[in-house]
Motif scaffolding. Sequence first.
Motif, PDB file in Angstrom:
ATOM      1  N   TYR A  86       0.837  -1.198   0.000  1.00  0.00           N
ATOM      2  CA  TYR A  86       0.000   0.000   0.000  1.00  0.00           C
ATOM      3  C   TYR A  86       0.872   1.248   0.000  1.00  0.00           C
ATOM      4  O   TYR A  86       0.700   2.149  -0.821  1.00  0.00           O
ATOM      5  CB  TYR A  86      -0.923  -0.020   1.224  1.00  0.00           C
ATOM      6  N   GLU A  87       1.808   1.313   0.936  1.00  0.00           N
ATOM      7  CA  GLU A  87       2.650   2.502   1.066  1.00  0.00           C
ATOM      8  C   GLU A  87       3.497   2.721  -0.183  1.00  0.00           C
ATOM      9  O   GLU A  87       3.596   3.845  -0.693  1.00  0.00           O
ATOM     10  CB  GLU A  87       3.537   2.362   2.298  1.00  0.00           C
ATOM     11  N   TRP A  88       4.131   1.666  -0.668  1.00  0.00           N
ATOM     12  CA  TRP A  88       4.970   1.796  -1.868  1.00  0.00           C
ATOM     13  C   TRP A  88       4.157   2.328  -3.039  1.00  0.00           C
ATOM     14  O   TRP A  88       4.526   3.308  -3.680  1.00  0.00           O
ATOM     15  CB  TRP A  88       5.600   0.457  -2.232  1.00  0.00           C
ATOM     16  N   GLY A  89       3.031   1.687  -3.323  1.00  0.00           N
ATOM     17  CA  GLY A  89       2.242   2.074  -4.487  1.00  0.00           C
ATOM     18  C   GLY A  89       1.733   3.495  -4.409  1.00  0.00           C
ATOM     19  O   GLY A  89       1.799   4.252  -5.391  1.00  0.00           O
ATOM     20  N   PRO A 120      -7.816   0.364  -6.837  1.00  0.00           N
ATOM     21  CA  PRO A 120      -7.666  -0.232  -8.174  1.00  0.00           C
ATOM     22  C   PRO A 120      -6.431   0.255  -8.927  1.00  0.00           C
ATOM     23  O   PRO A 120      -5.816  -0.509  -9.681  1.00  0.00           O
ATOM     24  CB  PRO A 120      -8.954   0.190  -8.890  1.00  0.00           C
ATOM     25  N   GLU A 121      -6.051   1.533  -8.729  1.00  0.00           N
ATOM     26  CA  GLU A 121      -4.907   2.070  -9.464  1.00  0.00           C
ATOM     27  C   GLU A 121      -3.585   1.822  -8.760  1.00  0.00           C
ATOM     28  O   GLU A 121      -2.532   2.238  -9.248  1.00  0.00           O
ATOM     29  CB  GLU A 121      -5.104   3.584  -9.678  1.00  0.00           C
ATOM     30  N   ASN A 122      -3.615   1.132  -7.632  1.00  0.00           N
ATOM     31  CA  ASN A 122      -2.395   0.848  -6.883  1.00  0.00           C
ATOM     32  C   ASN A 122      -2.080  -0.645  -6.994  1.00  0.00           C
ATOM     33  O   ASN A 122      -2.760  -1.478  -6.385  1.00  0.00           O
ATOM     34  CB  ASN A 122      -2.595   1.240  -5.398  1.00  0.00           C
ATOM     35  N   SER A 123      -1.054  -0.971  -7.768  1.00  0.00           N
ATOM     36  CA  SER A 123      -0.660  -2.382  -7.933  1.00  0.00           C
ATOM     37  C   SER A 123       0.420  -2.777  -6.952  1.00  0.00           C
ATOM     38  O   SER A 123       1.143  -3.744  -7.154  1.00  0.00           O
ATOM     39  CB  SER A 123      -0.212  -2.644  -9.370  1.00  0.00           C
ATOM     40  N   GLY A 124       0.541  -2.007  -5.869  1.00  0.00           N
ATOM     41  CA  GLY A 124       1.445  -2.372  -4.788  1.00  0.00           C
ATOM     42  C   GLY A 124       2.903  -2.350  -5.207  1.00  0.00           C
ATOM     43  O   GLY A 124       3.363  -1.437  -5.880  1.00  0.00           O
ATOM     44  N   LEU A 125       3.632  -3.367  -4.797  1.00  0.00           N
ATOM     45  CA  LEU A 125       5.064  -3.431  -5.059  1.00  0.00           C
ATOM     46  C   LEU A 125       5.392  -3.627  -6.538  1.00  0.00           C
ATOM     47  O   LEU A 125       6.564  -3.544  -6.930  1.00  0.00           O
ATOM     48  CB  LEU A 125       5.694  -4.547  -4.221  1.00  0.00           C
ATOM     49  N   ASN A 126       4.387  -3.880  -7.351  1.00  0.00           N
ATOM     50  CA  ASN A 126       4.600  -3.974  -8.792  1.00  0.00           C
ATOM     51  C   ASN A 126       4.602  -2.620  -9.476  1.00  0.00           C
ATOM     52  O   ASN A 126       5.021  -2.510 -10.634  1.00  0.00           O
ATOM     53  CB  ASN A 126       3.497  -4.833  -9.442  1.00  0.00           C
ATOM     54  N   LEU A 127       4.138  -1.588  -8.779  1.00  0.00           N
ATOM     55  CA  LEU A 127       3.969  -0.287  -9.424  1.00  0.00           C
ATOM     56  C   LEU A 127       5.322   0.387  -9.612  1.00  0.00           C
ATOM     57  O   LEU A 127       6.170   0.386  -8.722  1.00  0.00           O
ATOM     58  CB  LEU A 127       3.055   0.605  -8.580  1.00  0.00           C
ATOM     59  N   VAL A 185      -2.876  -5.154   8.982  1.00  0.00           N
ATOM     60  CA  VAL A 185      -4.325  -5.251   8.800  1.00  0.00           C
ATOM     61  C   VAL A 185      -4.686  -5.667   7.376  1.00  0.00           C
ATOM     62  O   VAL A 185      -5.855  -5.846   7.061  1.00  0.00           O
ATOM     63  CB  VAL A 185      -5.039  -3.926   9.156  1.00  0.00           C
ATOM     64  N   ARG A 186      -3.677  -5.813   6.517  1.00  0.00           N
ATOM     65  CA  ARG A 186      -3.882  -6.143   5.105  1.00  0.00           C
ATOM     66  C   ARG A 186      -4.745  -5.084   4.425  1.00  0.00           C
ATOM     67  O   ARG A 186      -5.795  -5.385   3.840  1.00  0.00           O
ATOM     68  CB  ARG A 186      -4.489  -7.537   4.938  1.00  0.00           C
ATOM     69  N   ALA A 187      -4.306  -3.829   4.534  1.00  0.00           N
ATOM     70  CA  ALA A 187      -5.043  -2.715   3.933  1.00  0.00           C
ATOM     71  C   ALA A 187      -5.244  -2.964   2.445  1.00  0.00           C
ATOM     72  O   ALA A 187      -4.294  -3.273   1.717  1.00  0.00           O
ATOM     73  CB  ALA A 187      -4.294  -1.406   4.155  1.00  0.00           C
ATOM     74  N   ALA A 188      -6.473  -2.816   1.992  1.00  0.00           N
ATOM     75  CA  ALA A 188      -6.811  -3.101   0.596  1.00  0.00           C
ATOM     76  C   ALA A 188      -6.197  -2.067  -0.341  1.00  0.00           C
ATOM     77  O   ALA A 188      -6.193  -0.872  -0.047  1.00  0.00           O
ATOM     78  CB  ALA A 188      -8.326  -3.120   0.424  1.00  0.00           C
ATOM     79  N   LEU A 189      -5.689  -2.541  -1.461  1.00  0.00           N
ATOM     80  CA  LEU A 189      -5.123  -1.649  -2.470  1.00  0.00           C
ATOM     81  C   LEU A 189      -6.235  -1.047  -3.315  1.00  0.00           C
ATOM     82  O   LEU A 189      -7.184  -1.739  -3.693  1.00  0.00           O
ATOM     83  CB  LEU A 189      -4.162  -2.409  -3.381  1.00  0.00           C
TER      84      LEU A 189
END
Length: 206
Positions: free
Chosen positions: A104-107, A198-205, A192-196
Motif C-alpha cells: 500500500y505505502e509503496w504504491g 484499483p490504481e495501486n498495484s502495490g510493489l509492482n507499481l 491489517v492487510r489494507a486493501a489496495l
Amino acid sequence: MNTQGYGDKIAARHAQTVGQGPKIAALDDSEMSGEAREIVDGVRASAGAGPAGIMPEYMRMLAKHPGLFRAQMDTGKLFFNGLISPRERELAVLRIGWLAGAPYEWGEHVKISQRYGVTSEEIERAIIGSTAPGWSEHDAAILRGVEELIGDFAISGETWDILAKSWDEAQMLEFPSMVGQYVAIAFIQNSVRAALAPENSGLNLR
C-alpha cells in the motif's frame, strides 16, 4: 537499471500483506463525518491530490480509532508540509516502503513521488537503495539514512555529516522522525492487510 527478478517475492509478499482481504472492515463512506472528510482532504491537498469523492478505505478503517486517525492525519500533514523538500521526502518514503515490503505505502508513494519530480529511473533505483549508481552524494545519504535507521536504529556519523552539509538542525531532527512515521504506517497497513485501490498495484507499481 535492472530490477527484474522480484516477481515471486512480490507475489508472496502481496499474499501475506494484502491477500485474503482486510482483517478490519472499514467504516462505510456514509459513516465518515464532515470533520473527518476535511481532515483527510487537508492531508491529500498537502500531498498534491484533490478532494476524495469516496474516502479511501484505509482512512475509513483507521477512523475506527478516532484518536489515532487524527494523530496520523495531523502527523502526515506535518511531514507533507515539512522542512525536508517533497522530492527528498518521497525518496526516503519509497525506500521505506520497499524495505518494509509495504504494498500500500509503496504504491501510493510511487504516485505521490512522481508529482514532485521523482523520475521512473529514480523509482527503480530506490528499490536497490543507496548503493545504486547515479545518485548524488546527498540523495544517496538520504536512502542510506533510511537503511541505517531501519537496520540499526541510528544514522551513522558519516551519513549524518553528508546530510548536514545541506540540511540544517531542524531538518536533521525531522528526518528520523519522518522515517519512524512511515515505518509505523507500514506496520499498520501490512498487519491489517489494507486493501489496495484499483490504481495501486502495490510493489509492482513503477
